[in-house]
Design a protein around this motif. Structure first.
Motif: not given
Length: 320
Positions: A82-88, A109-128
C-alpha cells in the motif's frame, strides 16, 4: 474402596481439565524464540516504516508463512502493498534532516510503499477471525537501533506459532494472520487491510490483536476490550495458565487504568464495530527505547503468553 475410586476419578477428571488446558497447546517453542530473536536483531535496523530493514522483515515473514503452509491472501502473494504519503512537516518530524529549512512549508510531500504480510488458514465457514501483530517499529534514531523486541516483534513472531498450531488443529473459522505495517505512525497498514477486506463488518467476527506480549516482570498479561464487548469474556475466564490474565484498560470511565481502546491496530476494527480482544502488557522501562531487545524480554513468560492466546483463539473459534 468405592470412596477411593470416586476420589481418584474426581482427581483424574480435575487433572485432565486443568492439565489439558496448559498442555494441549503445542508448538515449537525454540522456533518461536528464534523467530523473535531474528526479527528483533540489528539486521532489520529496527524495522522502521518504509525503510530497508522493514522490507527485509516483510520478506522474512512471508518466507515463514510459506514454510508453515499458509495460503496467500486472495491468491495475490503474501505481501499486501500500500502507498502512504507523508506531508513535508510530518516527514521532517519523523525523519529529521540536518540543516533543514525552518519553514517546513517548502518540504515536499513524500509517497512511500508499505506492506502488510497476510496468510490464511481456511476454515469450514465463510466467517473469519483476523489475528494481528504489527511488524514495524521505530527504526534508527540518533544512531541507535530501536529493535522493538517486545514492541512488536513479539506479536509478529507469535503469528508463526499460532499458524503452526492451527495447521495441526483445523479451525472452524478462516484464520487470517496479518503482520501489519505502519502501526507506529497511525495504523495505516491495518486501515488499508480492513478497508480492502470485502464486507469486513459482516465477514470478520473478531479481531485478536497482539502488541507487546513478551515483557512483564510480574507475569501479568491483559486482555483488553471486554468493556465494549462483554460477550467475549466467557471464553477467557477458564483458561489455565502459569501467568495471570487480567481484564481492563478499556473503560474510559476508569481513571486508575489507561484506556487502550485506541492504542493499537485493533482500533481500526473497533471503529467498524468489529469486536476485538487486545492482548498486551503494561508499559515497561524499555518501551520505545533502544533497550527493547531480545535479551530483555521474559522468555518463559512469552512462551506461556502465546500458549494462553492460542487457547483463547481456539475457544473463540469454537464458540462464535
Amino acid at each position: 474402596m468405592k470412596t477411593r475410586i470416586l476420589l481418584a476419578s474426581a482427581l483424574l477428571s480435575f487433572c485432565f481439565y486443568s492439565c489439558s488446558q496448559t498442555e494441549k497447546v503445542s508448538f515449537n517453542e525454540t522456533q518461536l524464540l528464534n523467530d523473535l530473536k531474528e526479527l528483533s536483531s540489528d539486521a532489520y535496523e529496527g524495522r522502521g516504516f518504509s525503510k530497508p530493514g522493514n522490507y527485509k522483515a516483510q520478506e522474512f515473514i512471508a518466507k515463514r508463512f510459506k514454510e508453515l503452509g499458509l495460503e496467500p491472501y486472495e491468491g495475490s502473494g503474501y505481501i499486501q502493498k500500500f502507498e502512504h504519503t507523508f506531508s513535508g512537516r510530518w516527514r521532517q518530524r519523523m525523519f529529521p534532516v540536518k540543516n533543514a529549512e525552518k519553514d517546513l512549508s517548502n518540504v515536499p510531500d513524500t509517497t512511500v510503499v508499505g506492506g502488510n504480510v497476510v496468510g490464511m488458514i481456511k476454515g469450514k465457514t465463510d466467517k473469519s477471525i483476523v489475528i494481528t501483530g504489527h511488524l514495524d517499529h521505530l527504526g534508527i534514531r540518533n544512531g541507535k537501533i530501536y529493535n522493538g523486541a517486545d514492541d512488536d516483534a513479539s506479536g509478529t513472531a507469535a503469528l508463526f506459532a499460532i499458524a503452526e498450531y492451527f495447521k495441526n488443529n483445523a479451525p472452524k473459522h478462516n484464520l487470517i494472520l496479518v503482520a501489519v505495517d505502519a502501526e507506529e505512525i497511525g495504523s495505516h497498514g491495518a486501515e488499508y487491510f480492513a478497508a480492502n477486506y470485502k464486507n469486513a463488518k459482516e465477514n470478520i467476527v473478531l479481531n485478536v490483536n497482539m502488541d507487546m506480549i513478551a515483557h512483564n516482570d510480574s507475569l501479568r498479561l491483559y486482555a483488553s476490550g471486554l468493556y465494549h464487548y462483554p460477550q467475549l469474556k466467557t471464553q477467557l475466564v477458564d483458561i489455565k495458565s502459569p501467568i495471570t490474565l487480567l481484564f481492563g484498560h478499556d473503560d474510559p470511565n476508569n481513571k486508575e487504568l489507561d484506556d487502550w481502546t485506541y492504542a493499537s491496530d485493533h482500533r481500526i476494527f473497533h471503529k467498524r464495530k468489529i469486536p476485538f480482544i487486545y492482548f498486551g502488557v503494561e508499559d515497561h522501562k524499555d518501551y520505545h527505547k533502544d533497550t527493547d531487545t531480545f535479551e530483555n524480554i521474559n522468555q518463559e513468560f512469552y512462551v506461556d503468553a502465546v500458549k494462553l492466546i492460542i487457547q483463547a483463539i481456539e475457544n473463540y473459534d469454537q464458540s462464535l
